[in-house]
Design a protein around this motif. Structure first.
Motif, PDB file in Angstrom:
ATOM      1  N   MET A  22       0.827  -1.214   0.000  1.00  0.00           N
ATOM      2  CA  MET A  22       0.000   0.000   0.000  1.00  0.00           C
ATOM      3  C   MET A  22       0.862   1.267   0.000  1.00  0.00           C
ATOM      4  O   MET A  22       0.360   2.368  -0.173  1.00  0.00           O
ATOM      5  N   LEU A  23       2.167   1.092   0.209  1.00  0.00           N
ATOM      6  CA  LEU A  23       3.089   2.233   0.147  1.00  0.00           C
ATOM      7  C   LEU A  23       3.679   2.434  -1.249  1.00  0.00           C
ATOM      8  O   LEU A  23       4.467   3.354  -1.470  1.00  0.00           O
ATOM      9  N   ALA A  24       3.311   1.561  -2.194  1.00  0.00           N
ATOM     10  CA  ALA A  24       3.839   1.736  -3.550  1.00  0.00           C
ATOM     11  C   ALA A  24       3.219   2.938  -4.233  1.00  0.00           C
ATOM     12  O   ALA A  24       3.804   3.521  -5.142  1.00  0.00           O
ATOM     13  N   ASP A  25       2.018   3.326  -3.782  1.00  0.00           N
ATOM     14  CA  ASP A  25       1.340   4.450  -4.446  1.00  0.00           C
ATOM     15  C   ASP A  25       0.397   5.178  -3.490  1.00  0.00           C
ATOM     16  O   ASP A  25       0.657   6.320  -3.104  1.00  0.00           O
ATOM     17  N   ILE A  26      -0.684   4.507  -3.039  1.00  0.00           N
ATOM     18  CA  ILE A  26      -1.732   5.265  -2.338  1.00  0.00           C
ATOM     19  C   ILE A  26      -1.253   5.880  -1.031  1.00  0.00           C
ATOM     20  O   ILE A  26      -1.684   6.977  -0.676  1.00  0.00           O
ATOM     21  N   GLY A  27      -0.348   5.201  -0.310  1.00  0.00           N
ATOM     22  CA  GLY A  27       0.138   5.753   0.962  1.00  0.00           C
ATOM     23  C   GLY A  27       0.831   7.091   0.754  1.00  0.00           C
ATOM     24  O   GLY A  27       0.376   8.132   1.252  1.00  0.00           O
ATOM     25  N   PRO A  28       1.935   7.134   0.004  1.00  0.00           N
ATOM     26  CA  PRO A  28       2.605   8.413  -0.219  1.00  0.00           C
ATOM     27  C   PRO A  28       1.784   9.403  -1.037  1.00  0.00           C
ATOM     28  O   PRO A  28       1.905  10.614  -0.833  1.00  0.00           O
ATOM     29  N   THR A  29       0.947   8.950  -1.948  1.00  0.00           N
ATOM     30  CA  THR A  29       0.146   9.899  -2.738  1.00  0.00           C
ATOM     31  C   THR A  29      -0.801  10.682  -1.835  1.00  0.00           C
ATOM     32  O   THR A  29      -0.869  11.917  -1.881  1.00  0.00           O
ATOM     33  N   GLY A  30      -1.543   9.987  -0.979  1.00  0.00           N
ATOM     34  CA  GLY A  30      -2.459  10.679  -0.071  1.00  0.00           C
ATOM     35  C   GLY A  30      -1.710  11.587   0.889  1.00  0.00           C
ATOM     36  O   GLY A  30      -2.130  12.715   1.159  1.00  0.00           O
ATOM     37  N   TYR A  31      -0.578  11.092   1.382  1.00  0.00           N
ATOM     38  CA  TYR A  31       0.173  11.841   2.395  1.00  0.00           C
ATOM     39  C   TYR A  31       0.858  13.079   1.795  1.00  0.00           C
ATOM     40  O   TYR A  31       0.764  14.177   2.340  1.00  0.00           O
ATOM     41  N   GLU A  32       1.525  12.908   0.664  1.00  0.00           N
ATOM     42  CA  GLU A  32       2.281  14.034   0.074  1.00  0.00           C
ATOM     43  C   GLU A  32       1.365  15.018  -0.655  1.00  0.00           C
ATOM     44  O   GLU A  32       1.440  16.234  -0.434  1.00  0.00           O
ATOM     45  N   VAL A  33       0.536  14.488  -1.553  1.00  0.00           N
ATOM     46  CA  VAL A  33      -0.219  15.367  -2.449  1.00  0.00           C
ATOM     47  C   VAL A  33      -1.453  15.938  -1.744  1.00  0.00           C
ATOM     48  O   VAL A  33      -1.899  17.041  -2.051  1.00  0.00           O
ATOM     49  N   GLY A  34      -1.998  15.171  -0.764  1.00  0.00           N
ATOM     50  CA  GLY A  34      -3.145  15.657  -0.011  1.00  0.00           C
ATOM     51  C   GLY A  34      -2.737  16.349   1.287  1.00  0.00           C
ATOM     52  O   GLY A  34      -2.923  17.553   1.447  1.00  0.00           O
ATOM     53  N   VAL A  35      -2.131  15.594   2.205  1.00  0.00           N
ATOM     54  CA  VAL A  35      -1.900  16.090   3.571  1.00  0.00           C
ATOM     55  C   VAL A  35      -0.777  17.126   3.625  1.00  0.00           C
ATOM     56  O   VAL A  35      -0.946  18.210   4.189  1.00  0.00           O
ATOM     57  N   LEU A  36       0.379  16.806   3.055  1.00  0.00           N
ATOM     58  CA  LEU A  36       1.521  17.729   3.166  1.00  0.00           C
ATOM     59  C   LEU A  36       1.359  18.927   2.235  1.00  0.00           C
ATOM     60  O   LEU A  36       1.618  20.067   2.643  1.00  0.00           O
ATOM     61  N   ASN A  37       0.921  18.702   0.987  1.00  0.00           N
ATOM     62  CA  ASN A  37       0.656  19.862   0.117  1.00  0.00           C
ATOM     63  C   ASN A  37      -0.437  20.743   0.721  1.00  0.00           C
ATOM     64  O   ASN A  37      -0.390  21.964   0.586  1.00  0.00           O
ATOM     65  N   GLY A  38      -1.426  20.121   1.380  1.00  0.00           N
ATOM     66  CA  GLY A  38      -2.512  20.882   2.006  1.00  0.00           C
ATOM     67  C   GLY A  38      -2.090  21.568   3.294  1.00  0.00           C
ATOM     68  O   GLY A  38      -2.848  22.343   3.845  1.00  0.00           O
ATOM     69  N   ARG A  39      -0.889  21.273   3.787  1.00  0.00           N
ATOM     70  CA  ARG A  39      -0.348  21.871   5.014  1.00  0.00           C
ATOM     71  C   ARG A  39      -1.298  21.681   6.193  1.00  0.00           C
ATOM     72  O   ARG A  39      -1.613  22.616   6.937  1.00  0.00           O
ATOM     73  N   VAL A  40      -1.781  20.449   6.353  1.00  0.00           N
ATOM     74  CA  VAL A  40      -2.671  20.115   7.470  1.00  0.00           C
ATOM     75  C   VAL A  40      -1.933  20.364   8.784  1.00  0.00           C
ATOM     76  O   VAL A  40      -0.772  19.969   8.934  1.00  0.00           O
ATOM     77  N   ALA A  41      -2.610  21.024   9.726  1.00  0.00           N
ATOM     78  CA  ALA A  41      -1.991  21.374  11.003  1.00  0.00           C
ATOM     79  C   ALA A  41      -2.934  21.006  12.148  1.00  0.00           C
ATOM     80  O   ALA A  41      -4.144  20.843  11.934  1.00  0.00           O
ATOM     81  N   PRO A  42      -2.388  20.876  13.363  1.00  0.00           N
ATOM     82  CA  PRO A  42      -3.242  20.547  14.511  1.00  0.00           C
ATOM     83  C   PRO A  42      -4.396  21.536  14.635  1.00  0.00           C
ATOM     84  O   PRO A  42      -4.225  22.746  14.453  1.00  0.00           O
ATOM     85  N   GLY A  43      -5.586  20.994  14.940  1.00  0.00           N
ATOM     86  CA  GLY A  43      -6.759  21.848  15.124  1.00  0.00           C
ATOM     87  C   GLY A  43      -7.513  22.183  13.856  1.00  0.00           C
ATOM     88  O   GLY A  43      -8.578  22.789  13.910  1.00  0.00           O
ATOM     89  N   ASP A  44      -6.967  21.779  12.705  1.00  0.00           N
ATOM     90  CA  ASP A  44      -7.614  22.107  11.423  1.00  0.00           C
ATOM     91  C   ASP A  44      -8.920  21.341  11.219  1.00  0.00           C
ATOM     92  O   ASP A  44      -9.088  20.225  11.724  1.00  0.00           O
ATOM     93  N   THR A  45      -9.788  21.941  10.424  1.00  0.00           N
ATOM     94  CA  THR A  45     -10.901  21.199   9.832  1.00  0.00           C
ATOM     95  C   THR A  45     -10.472  20.835   8.412  1.00  0.00           C
ATOM     96  O   THR A  45     -10.195  21.720   7.596  1.00  0.00           O
ATOM     97  N   VAL A  46     -10.364  19.533   8.181  1.00  0.00           N
ATOM     98  CA  VAL A  46      -9.898  19.024   6.892  1.00  0.00           C
ATOM     99  C   VAL A  46     -11.074  18.358   6.184  1.00  0.00           C
ATOM    100  O   VAL A  46     -11.691  17.450   6.752  1.00  0.00           O
ATOM    101  N   VAL A  47     -11.386  18.813   4.990  1.00  0.00           N
ATOM    102  CA  VAL A  47     -12.454  18.180   4.210  1.00  0.00           C
ATOM    103  C   VAL A  47     -11.813  17.400   3.077  1.00  0.00           C
ATOM    104  O   VAL A  47     -10.954  17.931   2.348  1.00  0.00           O
ATOM    105  N   VAL A  48     -12.210  16.144   2.937  1.00  0.00           N
ATOM    106  CA  VAL A  48     -11.694  15.295   1.866  1.00  0.00           C
ATOM    107  C   VAL A  48     -12.866  14.960   0.953  1.00  0.00           C
ATOM    108  O   VAL A  48     -13.824  14.301   1.373  1.00  0.00           O
ATOM    109  N   VAL A  49     -12.801  15.458  -0.283  1.00  0.00           N
ATOM    110  CA  VAL A  49     -13.867  15.194  -1.247  1.00  0.00           C
ATOM    111  C   VAL A  49     -13.460  13.984  -2.077  1.00  0.00           C
ATOM    112  O   VAL A  49     -12.494  14.047  -2.847  1.00  0.00           O
TER     113      VAL A  49
END
Ligand SMILES: [Zn+2]
Ligand SMILES: [Zn+2]
Length: 346
Positions: free
Chosen positions: A147-174
């Motif tokens: 699951m780390l060949a694609d979906i793990g890093p894709t969600g983490y890098e392109v979604g979470v880290l690019n989105g700059r998710v921080a403590p206390g945030d409201t994060v919406v995933v469409v």
């Protein structure tokens, strides 16, 4: 050996092909022990990726055992158990030197199952083996690492880290398919105030809850913008992640984000979307796009090995490689089969 070969839009076969050999001294040949199918493979089969031509073996995700290496390979040797990642990296071009491996100019990037034969086969040739494989820690299963060949890093890098998710945030995933669920899992690492999942399929919203979503919204019945505003004092989401790849979901993300927030696009788009600058120009919004680089894979491997994240939950169906055609049927009918990720083994 057998491989899953693309023969033009709508056409594929599990058929006999020649075994791969070392072509360059930086190559490895890997015996594929576990392999999966990606939504991108379905896009290819629809004809959306014309760079993939008749005769190409598909697949860009695998766990396997190194069989043979070229003379200049130093980091891996025959017998090693490795993750073969969706991104290949030459390690020395301008982009690889800033960890933007997805944009590699030296012959890497997303090439497996795209520009060269891929992993949906009994064996695969992996170029730049030193910088394009990851050693698998003891005690971690093939399924988890796969699951780390694609979906793990894709969600983490392109979604979470690019989105700059921080403590206390409201994060919406469409979009609560495999990438959206990976975003939810990765966002939870940052202690957000809440994660909101938006999807048209109730079964996917149920999966989103299991992956940690606090609020789920089905926009066929509810107004996502109104609900998110009511949760955030009328402001909107700190981070909105697009994980579908259709114009409507991107446009919805730009309506969901608060002033000063971030829209992170993770979906694969096949057509244009409207950018509502008449609303956005005044809102200080950041919009990010990106292909996964896999620079986070070593971090995610540590989180898997220490059981901080459980990636095996993505695996809903298991097949033998000889049942590859059936595995495609089940994966492509995800709305009926509730498939998230299918795993095929030898
Ligand atoms: Zn993929
Ligand atoms: Zn490079």
């Amino acid at each position: 050996m057998k491989a899953l070969v693309y023969h033009g839009p709508g056409q594929k076969a599990w058929e006999e092909v020649p075994e791969p050999t070392i072509l360059h001294d930086t190559d490895a040949v890997v015996r594929v022990d576990a392999v999966t199918i990606c939504g991108t493979d379905l896009h290819i089969l629809k004809g959306d990726v014309p760079a993939v031509t008749d005769g190409r073996t598909l697949g860009h995700e695998a766990v396997g055992t190194v069989i043979e290496v070229g003379t200049s390979v130093r980091n891996v040797k025959p017998g090693d158990r490795v993750l073969v990642s969706c991104i290949t990296s030459c390690g020395s071009c301008r982009f690889c030197r800033e960890a933007r491996y997805g944009q590699c100019l030296g012959g890497g990037g997303w090439i497996l199952g795209h520009l060269i034969d891929g992993t949906q086969a009994e064996f695969v040739r992996v170029p730049f083996a030193d910088t394009s494989t990851f050693a698998i820690p003891e005690g971690v299963s093939d399924e988890e690492v796969l699951m780390l060949a694609d979906i793990g890093p894709t969600g983490y890098e392109v979604g979470v880290l690019n989105g700059r998710v921080a403590p206390g945030d409201t994060v919406v995933v469409v979009g609560a398919g495999p990438i959206g669920l990976s975003v939810i899992m990765g966002a939870k690492l940052f202690s957000p105030a809440r994660v909101v999942a938006v999807d048209l399929a109730d079964s996917r919203l149920e999966a989103a809850k299991q992956f940690g979503a606090d609020v789920v919204i089905n926009p066929s019945r509810e107004d996502a913008v109104e609900i998110v505003k009511s949760l955030t004092g009328g402001l909107g989401a700190d981070v909105a992640v697009e994980a579908v790849g259709v114009p409507e979901s991107f446009e919805q993300c730009t309506a969901l984000v608060r002033p000063g927030g971030t829209v992170a696009n993770a979906g694969v788009h096949g057509g244009p979307a409207v950018l509502h600058l008449e609303d956005l120009w005044i809102k200080d919004v950041t919009i990010t796009t990106g292909l996964v680089d896999t620079y986070s894979t070593p971090t995610l491997l540590k989180l898997v090995a220490s059981h901080q994240i459980d990636l095996a939950r993505f695996v809903t169906h298991r097949f033998a490689m000889d049942d590859f055609m059936e595995a495609y049927d089940v994966f492509s009918a995800a709305a009926d089969t509730n498939a998230l990720k299918v795993v095929l083994t030898r």
